[in-house]
Design a protein around this motif. Structure first.
Motif, PDB file in Angstrom:
ATOM      1  N   CYS A 154       0.815  -1.224   0.000  1.00 20.28           N
ATOM      2  CA  CYS A 154       0.000   0.000   0.000  1.00 20.28           C
ATOM      3  C   CYS A 154       0.845   1.269   0.000  1.00 20.28           C
ATOM      4  O   CYS A 154       0.294   2.370  -0.097  1.00 20.28           O
ATOM      5  CB  CYS A 154      -0.922   0.014   1.225  1.00 20.28           C
TER       6      CYS A 154
ATOM      7  N   VAL B  86      -6.498  -1.790  -3.896  1.00 23.87           N
ATOM      8  CA  VAL B  86      -7.054  -1.212  -2.669  1.00 23.87           C
ATOM      9  C   VAL B  86      -8.405  -1.845  -2.348  1.00 23.87           C
ATOM     10  O   VAL B  86      -8.676  -2.230  -1.201  1.00 23.87           O
ATOM     11  CB  VAL B  86      -7.184   0.320  -2.804  1.00 23.87           C
ATOM     12  N   ILE B  87      -9.258  -1.974  -3.360  1.00 22.19           N
ATOM     13  CA  ILE B  87     -10.584  -2.560  -3.151  1.00 22.19           C
ATOM     14  C   ILE B  87     -10.471  -4.005  -2.667  1.00 22.19           C
ATOM     15  O   ILE B  87     -11.235  -4.459  -1.804  1.00 22.19           O
ATOM     16  CB  ILE B  87     -11.410  -2.466  -4.443  1.00 22.19           C
TER      17      ILE B  87
ATOM     18  N   LEU C  42      -9.298  -3.840   1.173  1.00 23.50           N
ATOM     19  CA  LEU C  42     -10.052  -3.087   2.183  1.00 23.50           C
ATOM     20  C   LEU C  42     -10.887  -3.958   3.126  1.00 23.50           C
ATOM     21  O   LEU C  42     -10.895  -3.702   4.344  1.00 23.50           O
ATOM     22  CB  LEU C  42     -10.934  -2.037   1.505  1.00 23.50           C
TER      23      LEU C  42
ATOM     24  N   THR D  21     -10.172  -3.657   7.076  1.00 20.29           N
ATOM     25  CA  THR D  21     -11.225  -3.162   7.964  1.00 20.29           C
ATOM     26  C   THR D  21     -11.495  -4.151   9.091  1.00 20.29           C
ATOM     27  O   THR D  21     -11.676  -3.757  10.253  1.00 20.29           O
ATOM     28  CB  THR D  21     -12.519  -2.919   7.158  1.00 20.29           C
TER      29      THR D  21
ATOM     30  N   PHE E  55      -3.982   2.424   6.757  1.00 19.35           N
ATOM     31  CA  PHE E  55      -5.076   3.328   6.390  1.00 19.35           C
ATOM     32  C   PHE E  55      -4.568   4.764   6.225  1.00 19.35           C
ATOM     33  O   PHE E  55      -5.067   5.503   5.370  1.00 19.35           O
ATOM     34  CB  PHE E  55      -6.190   3.271   7.430  1.00 19.35           C
TER      35      PHE E  55
ATOM     36  N   LEU F 241      -3.170   4.905   2.783  1.00 21.05           N
ATOM     37  CA  LEU F 241      -4.199   4.893   1.745  1.00 21.05           C
ATOM     38  C   LEU F 241      -4.944   6.222   1.663  1.00 21.05           C
ATOM     39  O   LEU F 241      -5.408   6.611   0.586  1.00 21.05           O
ATOM     40  CB  LEU F 241      -5.197   3.757   2.002  1.00 21.05           C
ATOM     41  N   THR F 242      -5.085   6.924   2.797  1.00 24.15           N
ATOM     42  CA  THR F 242      -5.809   8.200   2.801  1.00 24.15           C
ATOM     43  C   THR F 242      -4.904   9.386   2.528  1.00 24.15           C
ATOM     44  O   THR F 242      -5.401  10.509   2.375  1.00 24.15           O
ATOM     45  CB  THR F 242      -6.527   8.410   4.154  1.00 24.15           C
TER      46      THR F 242
ATOM     47  N   ARG G 234      -9.743   8.195  -3.478  1.00 25.57           N
ATOM     48  CA  ARG G 234      -9.172   7.112  -2.679  1.00 25.57           C
ATOM     49  C   ARG G 234      -9.560   7.261  -1.206  1.00 25.57           C
ATOM     50  O   ARG G 234      -9.781   6.260  -0.522  1.00 25.57           O
ATOM     51  CB  ARG G 234      -7.653   7.073  -2.846  1.00 25.57           C
TER      52      ARG G 234
ATOM     53  N   LEU H  34     -12.944   5.764  -0.888  1.00 26.01           N
ATOM     54  CA  LEU H  34     -12.940   4.306  -0.813  1.00 26.01           C
ATOM     55  C   LEU H  34     -12.793   3.841   0.628  1.00 26.01           C
ATOM     56  O   LEU H  34     -13.477   2.921   1.081  1.00 26.01           O
ATOM     57  CB  LEU H  34     -11.791   3.731  -1.653  1.00 26.01           C
ATOM     58  N   VAL H  35     -11.885   4.494   1.357  1.00 23.83           N
ATOM     59  CA  VAL H  35     -11.623   4.113   2.750  1.00 23.83           C
ATOM     60  C   VAL H  35     -12.787   4.508   3.642  1.00 23.83           C
ATOM     61  O   VAL H  35     -13.263   3.721   4.470  1.00 23.83           O
ATOM     62  CB  VAL H  35     -10.313   4.758   3.239  1.00 23.83           C
TER      63      VAL H  35
ATOM     64  N   CYS I 100     -15.810   2.321   3.862  1.00 24.18           N
ATOM     65  CA  CYS I 100     -15.689   1.058   4.607  1.00 24.18           C
ATOM     66  C   CYS I 100     -16.236   1.181   6.031  1.00 24.18           C
ATOM     67  O   CYS I 100     -16.316   0.176   6.753  1.00 24.18           O
ATOM     68  CB  CYS I 100     -14.228   0.620   4.667  1.00 24.18           C
TER      69      CYS I 100
END
Length: 436
Positions: A263, A275-276, A279, A283, A301, A304-305, A311, A314-315, A318
Motif C-alpha cells: 500500500c 485497494v478494493i 479493504l 477493515t 489506512f 491509503l488516505t 481514494r 474508498l476508505v 468502509c
C-alpha cells in the motif's frame, strides 16, 4: 456568528493570537495602509469560500513534508537475522584465522552451492546465509557477482524442504539490501517461487516467503506492482485467516507488514483494484485484539488516505470512522497517533468527508489531545484542526463550539519557535476562525 463563545473568551483569544502573530511576524505581512500589503495579508489568512480550495492545496503540499519523516521512520525492508553459535571461520596454512569473508572461504562456499550433492548444497547455502547476517552489503555484491542467485532460486522449487527454507531465508536477506540487491533477486525470477511458497504447508518456509515478498515490494512502486501482478494478495489473505488467532502474533505482524508495503509509495499509488481487494481484510483487522496489529493497520489506512479524494472516499465508505474515533480515546499513544494521522488525512478530502468526521463526535476529544504530553499527538491533532478549519463556516463553528481555540493558541504559543514551516497555516486558520 461565533456561537456561544463568551465575549471575554473571544477577546482573550484575539489577544493571544495577536501576540503570537507578532512573534511570527516574519511570516505575516506587516500592518500597513498599502493596498498590496493588505491584499497579501488577506490572501494568507482570510479563509472565505472562494479561497478554501487553494488553502487545502497548500495544506496538502505541506503534508508531504509532514509525512516525510514518518515515511523515513518506516522500515520498508528487513533482514531476518538469527544469532548463530557456529560462526564461520577458517585458518590458513600458517594457522592464522581467516576473516569471515576471506576469498578462501567464499570460494569454498561457492563450490559447495554449485555442487550436485544436496547435502553439500545445503551446507553452502547455510554458510552463505550466516555470513550474510554478519557482513555488510559487500558480501551481498559478491554473491550476486558470482552468479549464484539463479542457482539459489532453483532450490526454491526443489523437494528438499530444508534446502528450500535456507534458500528462501538467504534470498529474503539479499532482497533486504539496496535496490540493486532487490532487483537482482526479482529479475532472476524469484517471485513466482515465493508466491508458490506462501502456500507451503511448512510454516517456517511460508514465513520466509512472506519476508522475501515484503522486501521486494518495499523497494518501490515498480517492484510493488510487479509483486501485486504476481498474485500475492489472495495467498496473503488466506494466511491472515489461518493465523488470525495464533497465540504468537509475530507471523501475522509480518504478513501485515507485507500488506503495508503493498500500500505504500505514492508515485504512483497502488491501483484501485488492489485497494478494493484489500479493504475488507484491513477493515476487519482494525478490530483485532492485538494492539500492535491494530496500530499497523491504522498506519496502512493512513497511507491509503494520504492520497486523492476518490481514494479517501474508498476508505471512508468502509465505515472505519467510528473505530478511529474509539482508538483516539484509548489512551494508548501509538494507537492515538496513527488514528489521528488517518483522521487528519481524511479531512483533507471533500467537505462531506470533513462533515463525517465532525459528526462522529471526535472533536470532543481534541481539547485533551492538544494538551497531550506526546508532541506527535499534539501535532497530528493540530493538523486535523487545520484541515477542518479550511472549510466553510459550519466547520469552523464546530471547532469554536468545542472550545478548541484557546488550547490551540496555547499550544502554538509554546512551540512556535520549533515549527516555523507550519506557522503560516496554523496561524492563518486561527485568524480565519476569529473572522467568522
Amino acid at each position: 456568528q461565533a456561537g456561544s463563545v463568551p465575549h471575554s473568551t473571544l477577546t482573550s483569544i484575539v489577544h493571544r493570537y495577536n501576540h503570537l502573530a507578532m512573534l511570527c511576524q516574519e511570516n505575516i505581512a506587516p500592518a500597513s495602509n498599502s493596498p498590496l500589503q493588505q491584499e497579501t495579508r488577506l490572501r494568507l489568512f482570510k479563509n472565505n469560500r472562494l479561497e478554501s480550495t487553494e488553502l487545502r492545496k497548500r495544506r496538502i503540499d505541506v503534508s508531504i513534508e509532514l509525512r516525510k519523516a514518518k515515511r523515513e521512520a518506516l522500515i520498508l525492508k528487513r533482514r531476518n537475522i538469527a544469532i548463530e553459535s557456529d560462526l564461520i571461520s577458517s585458518t590458513d596454512s600458517n594457522g592464522q584465522v581467516l576473516g569471515y569473508c576471506s576469498p578462501v572461504i567464499i570460494e569454498d562456499i561457492v563450490r559447495q552451492v554449485k555442487s550436485s550433492d544436496p547435502v553439500v548444497q545445503l551446507t553452502g547455502v547455510q554458510s552463505m546465509r550466516k555470513l550474510l547476517s554478519m557482513e555488510n552489503h559487500s558480501f551481498t555484491d559478491t554473491i550476486i557477482e558470482s552468479g549464484l542467485v539463479p542457482k539459489i532460486i532453483e532450490f526454491l522449487g526443489g523437494a528438499n524442504n530444508e534446502l528450500q527454507f535456507e534458500a528462501a531465508w538467504l534470498l529474503a536477506n539479499i532482497a533486504s539490501g539496496t535496490s540493486y540487491h532487490t532487483h537482482a533477486v526479482a529479475d532472476a525470477g524469484a517471485l513466482p517461487y515465493f508466491i508458490h511458497l506462501l502456500t507451503s504447508p511448512h510454516k517456517c518456509i511460508s514465513e520466509q516467503a512472506v519476508w522475501a515478498v515484503a522486501n521486494i515490494a518495499g523497494d518501490g512502486p515498480d517492484l510493488r506492482d510487479c509483486v501485486i501482478r504476481s498474485g500475492v494478495i489472495s495467498p496473503l489473505i488466506t494466511l491472515i485467516r489461518t493465523y488470525l488467532h495464533c497465540q504468537q502474533g509475530t507471523y501475522l505482524r509480518n504478513i501485515i507488514w507485507t500488506l503495508s508495503n503493498l500500500c505504500c509509495h505514492k508515485n504512483p499509488p497502488p491501483s484501485y483494484e488492489t485497494v478494493i481487494q484489500l479493504l475488507p481484510t484491513l477493515t476487519s483487522l482494525l478490530h483485532h485484539g492485538d494492539r500492535e496489529v491494530v496500530s499497523d493497520i491504522c498506519r496502512i489506512f493512513s497511507q491509503l488516505t494520504d492520497s486523492s479524494n476518490d481514494r479517501i472516499e474508498l476508505v471512508v465508505n468502509c465505515g472505519i470512522i467510528p473505530r478511529l474515533v474509539f482508538l483516539v480515546q484509548t489512551g494508548d499513544s501509538n494507537l492515538q497517533e496513527v488514528a489521528l494521522r488517518t483522521i487528519g488525512n481524511i479531512v483533507t478530502g471533500k467537505e462531506e468527508h470533513v462533515k463525517m468526521i465532525i459528526d462522529s463526535g471526535v472533536l470532543k476529544c481534541f481539547g485533551s489531545l492538544l494538551r497531550h504530553h506526546n508532541a506527535s499527538i499534539q501535532k497530528e491533532t493540530a493538523w486535523a484542526l487545520s484541515n477542518i478549519s479550511a472549510g466553510p463556516s459550519e466547520h469552523i463553528e464546530a471547532v469554536i463550539s468545542h472550545d478548541l481555540i484557546p488550547s490551540l493558541v496555547n499550544l502554538l504559543a509554546q512551540i512556535y519557535m520549533f515549527v516555523p514551516q507550519h506557522k503560516p497555516l496554523y496561524l492563518g486558520n486561527i485568524h480565519n476562525i476569529i473572522s467568522v
